[in-house]
Design a protein around this motif. Structure first.
Motif, PDB file in Angstrom:
ATOM      1  N   GLU A  45      68.230 -18.794  63.587  1.00 22.23           N
ATOM      2  CA  GLU A  45      66.881 -19.397  63.785  1.00 22.23           C
ATOM      3  C   GLU A  45      66.623 -19.579  62.079  1.00 22.23           C
ATOM      4  O   GLU A  45      66.406 -18.623  61.295  1.00 22.23           O
ATOM      5  N   LEU A  46      65.888 -20.734  61.827  1.00 21.86           N
ATOM      6  CA  LEU A  46      65.502 -21.037  60.422  1.00 21.86           C
ATOM      7  C   LEU A  46      64.267 -20.281  60.063  1.00 21.86           C
ATOM      8  O   LEU A  46      63.330 -20.359  60.931  1.00 21.86           O
ATOM      9  N   LEU A  47      64.457 -19.615  59.185  1.00 21.75           N
ATOM     10  CA  LEU A  47      63.118 -18.848  58.745  1.00 21.75           C
ATOM     11  C   LEU A  47      62.318 -19.324  57.544  1.00 21.75           C
ATOM     12  O   LEU A  47      61.022 -19.505  57.565  1.00 21.75           O
ATOM     13  N   MET A  48      63.041 -19.771  56.497  1.00 22.67           N
ATOM     14  CA  MET A  48      62.582 -20.276  55.157  1.00 22.67           C
ATOM     15  C   MET A  48      63.370 -21.361  54.538  1.00 22.67           C
ATOM     16  O   MET A  48      64.749 -21.209  54.656  1.00 22.67           O
ATOM     17  N   SER A  52      65.018 -25.946  44.952  1.00 18.54           N
ATOM     18  CA  SER A  52      64.878 -25.605  43.760  1.00 18.54           C
ATOM     19  C   SER A  52      64.552 -24.031  43.260  1.00 18.54           C
ATOM     20  O   SER A  52      64.483 -23.385  44.510  1.00 18.54           O
ATOM     21  N   SER A  53      63.915 -23.983  41.989  1.00 15.61           N
ATOM     22  CA  SER A  53      63.709 -22.533  41.900  1.00 15.61           C
ATOM     23  C   SER A  53      62.233 -22.232  42.388  1.00 15.61           C
ATOM     24  O   SER A  53      61.341 -23.250  42.262  1.00 15.61           O
ATOM     25  N   GLY A  54      61.806 -20.934  42.381  1.00  9.11           N
ATOM     26  CA  GLY A  54      60.703 -20.714  42.820  1.00  9.11           C
ATOM     27  C   GLY A  54      60.474 -19.771  43.841  1.00  9.11           C
ATOM     28  O   GLY A  54      61.342 -19.324  44.185  1.00  9.11           O
ATOM     29  N   ASN A  55      59.307 -19.566  44.183  1.00  8.46           N
ATOM     30  CA  ASN A  55      58.662 -18.671  45.543  1.00  8.46           C
ATOM     31  C   ASN A  55      58.098 -19.352  46.538  1.00  8.46           C
ATOM     32  O   ASN A  55      57.591 -20.611  46.291  1.00  8.46           O
ATOM     33  N   LYS A  56      58.550 -18.951  47.999  1.00 11.16           N
ATOM     34  CA  LYS A  56      57.648 -19.705  48.920  1.00 11.16           C
ATOM     35  C   LYS A  56      57.199 -18.524  49.827  1.00 11.16           C
ATOM     36  O   LYS A  56      58.279 -17.767  50.180  1.00 11.16           O
ATOM     37  N   GLU A  57      55.982 -18.403  50.341  1.00 12.35           N
ATOM     38  CA  GLU A  57      55.565 -17.292  51.229  1.00 12.35           C
ATOM     39  C   GLU A  57      55.154 -17.901  52.672  1.00 12.35           C
ATOM     40  O   GLU A  57      54.653 -19.028  52.595  1.00 12.35           O
ATOM     41  N   ASP A  58      55.637 -17.138  53.553  1.00 18.85           N
ATOM     42  CA  ASP A  58      55.267 -17.372  55.082  1.00 18.85           C
ATOM     43  C   ASP A  58      55.181 -16.110  55.618  1.00 18.85           C
ATOM     44  O   ASP A  58      55.915 -15.583  56.048  1.00 18.85           O
ATOM     45  N   GLY A  59      53.881 -15.741  55.628  1.00 19.34           N
ATOM     46  CA  GLY A  59      53.549 -14.559  56.411  1.00 19.34           C
ATOM     47  C   GLY A  59      53.871 -13.475  55.623  1.00 19.34           C
ATOM     48  O   GLY A  59      53.898 -13.204  54.589  1.00 19.34           O
ATOM     49  N   GLN A  64      62.728 -16.133  47.254  1.00 19.65           N
ATOM     50  CA  GLN A  64      62.699 -16.534  45.646  1.00 19.65           C
ATOM     51  C   GLN A  64      63.955 -16.936  45.351  1.00 19.65           C
ATOM     52  O   GLN A  64      65.179 -16.615  45.817  1.00 19.65           O
ATOM     53  N   VAL A  65      63.971 -18.185  44.493  1.00 17.65           N
ATOM     54  CA  VAL A  65      65.147 -18.527  44.316  1.00 17.65           C
ATOM     55  C   VAL A  65      65.110 -18.433  42.765  1.00 17.65           C
ATOM     56  O   VAL A  65      64.240 -19.104  42.200  1.00 17.65           O
ATOM     57  N   ASP A  66      66.089 -18.118  41.913  1.00 18.56           N
ATOM     58  CA  ASP A  66      66.453 -18.108  40.498  1.00 18.56           C
ATOM     59  C   ASP A  66      67.719 -18.860  40.155  1.00 18.56           C
ATOM     60  O   ASP A  66      68.719 -18.377  40.192  1.00 18.56           O
ATOM     61  N   LYS A  67      67.524 -20.404  39.742  1.00 16.91           N
ATOM     62  CA  LYS A  67      68.647 -20.953  39.625  1.00 16.91           C
ATOM     63  C   LYS A  67      69.356 -20.408  38.453  1.00 16.91           C
ATOM     64  O   LYS A  67      70.351 -20.922  38.218  1.00 16.91           O
ATOM     65  N   SER A  68      68.848 -20.169  37.252  1.00 16.05           N
ATOM     66  CA  SER A  68      69.096 -19.713  36.217  1.00 16.05           C
ATOM     67  C   SER A  68      70.297 -18.600  36.267  1.00 16.05           C
ATOM     68  O   SER A  68      71.381 -18.514  35.659  1.00 16.05           O
ATOM     69  N   SER A  69      70.098 -17.824  37.259  1.00 14.53           N
ATOM     70  CA  SER A  69      70.976 -16.544  37.471  1.00 14.53           C
ATOM     71  C   SER A  69      71.798 -16.864  38.908  1.00 14.53           C
ATOM     72  O   SER A  69      72.612 -16.271  39.137  1.00 14.53           O
ATOM     73  N   LYS A  70      71.474 -17.859  39.556  1.00 13.21           N
ATOM     74  CA  LYS A  70      72.193 -18.091  40.686  1.00 13.21           C
ATOM     75  C   LYS A  70      71.928 -17.089  41.792  1.00 13.21           C
ATOM     76  O   LYS A  70      72.851 -16.734  42.470  1.00 13.21           O
ATOM     77  N   TYR A  71      70.588 -16.906  41.931  1.00  9.98           N
ATOM     78  CA  TYR A  71      70.369 -15.694  42.635  1.00  9.98           C
ATOM     79  C   TYR A  71      69.191 -16.220  43.625  1.00  9.98           C
ATOM     80  O   TYR A  71      68.090 -16.653  43.290  1.00  9.98           O
ATOM     81  N   LEU A  74      65.181 -12.766  49.776  1.00  9.72           N
ATOM     82  CA  LEU A  74      64.438 -12.925  50.964  1.00  9.72           C
ATOM     83  C   LEU A  74      63.516 -11.294  50.815  1.00  9.72           C
ATOM     84  O   LEU A  74      64.407 -10.462  51.097  1.00  9.72           O
ATOM     85  N   PHE A  75      62.381 -11.488  50.713  1.00 10.55           N
ATOM     86  CA  PHE A  75      61.597 -10.278  51.180  1.00 10.55           C
ATOM     87  C   PHE A  75      60.729 -10.128  52.227  1.00 10.55           C
ATOM     88  O   PHE A  75      60.160 -11.276  52.765  1.00 10.55           O
ATOM     89  N   ILE A  76      60.798  -9.119  52.915  1.00  8.27           N
ATOM     90  CA  ILE A  76      60.038  -8.843  54.259  1.00  8.27           C
ATOM     91  C   ILE A  76      59.283  -7.704  53.908  1.00  8.27           C
ATOM     92  O   ILE A  76      59.601  -6.532  53.542  1.00  8.27           O
ATOM     93  N   ARG A  77      58.065  -7.987  53.920  1.00 10.32           N
ATOM     94  CA  ARG A  77      56.884  -6.829  53.807  1.00 10.32           C
ATOM     95  C   ARG A  77      56.373  -6.203  55.314  1.00 10.32           C
ATOM     96  O   ARG A  77      56.550  -6.923  56.174  1.00 10.32           O
ATOM     97  N   ASP A  78      56.088  -5.123  55.223  1.00  9.52           N
ATOM     98  CA  ASP A  78      55.562  -4.481  56.566  1.00  9.52           C
ATOM     99  C   ASP A  78      56.645  -4.614  57.418  1.00  9.52           C
ATOM    100  O   ASP A  78      56.447  -5.076  58.562  1.00  9.52           O
ATOM    101  N   SER A  79      58.021  -4.214  57.341  1.00  5.77           N
ATOM    102  CA  SER A  79      58.989  -4.866  58.104  1.00  5.77           C
ATOM    103  C   SER A  79      58.784  -4.007  59.749  1.00  5.77           C
ATOM    104  O   SER A  79      58.215  -2.823  59.762  1.00  5.77           O
ATOM    105  N   GLN A  80      59.385  -4.670  60.404  1.00 10.35           N
ATOM    106  CA  GLN A  80      59.057  -4.297  62.115  1.00 10.35           C
ATOM    107  C   GLN A  80      60.436  -3.995  62.872  1.00 10.35           C
ATOM    108  O   GLN A  80      61.360  -4.799  62.455  1.00 10.35           O
TER     109      GLN A  80
END
Lengths: 114, 113
Positions: A45-48, A52-59, A64-71, A74-80
């Motif tokens: 299931e597509l989540l995010m 290019s580089s940068g952050n995107k938040e959804d709930g 997070q994408v860092d193209k300079s380091s090719k890294y 995905l962060f999950i807060r308050d995991s369930q």
């Protein structure tokens, strides 16, 4: 070397923890970055989706994408417990996006225990 | 909203037998359609994609073939299955020209014995 490397885990965390999932990639032409969640014996299931580089938040989820380091992360807060699944990162270059040629990591198995 | 249906969900087939997996998409027209395979411990691998009726492109040479007889129907076939064909097969779709956001079906588990 695989084009996309992802630690398969398994990763086990307590409920409420912050989860960090990561992938590295080798092809500098990749511009599109996706995270999929896959429950056992189900289709991904597509989540995010980020470009290019940068952050995107959804709930509770932040990509997070860092193209300079090719890294990519995905962060999950308050995991369930319902977050327990396999998480797949995926990448594509501009040409690949026209016909859906995504390059996937092998997935990280996450378990969130109550 | 768009939905994708894939069947059968599970099948066990003997070596050398034929295979037919079918997929249909509802709620959209002229989608890109895909067949992916997911093997244990490996990521998803694109097998075939289609941008229109009768237009099939193969990404990986193999024992499988695909066909698109109708706009929203995609079929994966084999004349003679090999043990190595075992795996989890996923049909997927995307909006024409937007292959970076792909939506997967529920998958078909194939075991070749």
């Amino acid at each position: 070397q695989k084009e996309v490397e992802q630690d398969p885990g398994p990763l086990s965390v307590p409920e409420g923890a912050i989860v960090s999932l990561n992938c590295t990639y080798s092809n500098s032409a990749f511009q599109y970055f996706m995270w999929y969640r896959q429950y056992s014996r189900k289709g991904p299931e597509l989540l995010m989706y980020t470009y290019s580089s940068g952050n995107k938040e959804d709930g509770r989820f932040t990509a997070q994408v860092d193209k300079s380091s090719k890294y990519i992360s995905l962060f999950i807060r308050d995991s369930q417990p319902s977050d327990s699944a396999t998480y797949l990162c995926a990448t594509a270059n501009a040409g690949g996006t026209s016909y859906g040629k995504l390059t996937f990591g092998q997935g990280t198995i996450l378990t969130v225990h109550p | 909203s768009q939905t994708i249906h894939q069947w059968p969900a599970t099948l066990v087939q003997p070596v050398g037998s034929p295979l037919s997996l079918e997929c249909t998409v509802e709620g959209t027209s002229n989608p890109n359609l895909y067949w992916y395979r997911q093997a244990a411990g490996r990521g998803l691998q694109l097998l075939f994609y289609s941008v229109g009726i009768g237009q099939i492109s193969s990404e990986v040479p193999q024992n499988l073939s695909a066909s698109r007889p109708q706009d929203r129907q995609f079929i994966l076939s084999s004349k003679k299955l090999l043990l190595s064909d075992s795996g989890f097969y996923l049909c997927a779709w995307s909006v024409q020209g937007f292959g970076n956001t792909i939506y997967f079906g529920e998958g078909s588990w194939l075991t070749v014995v």
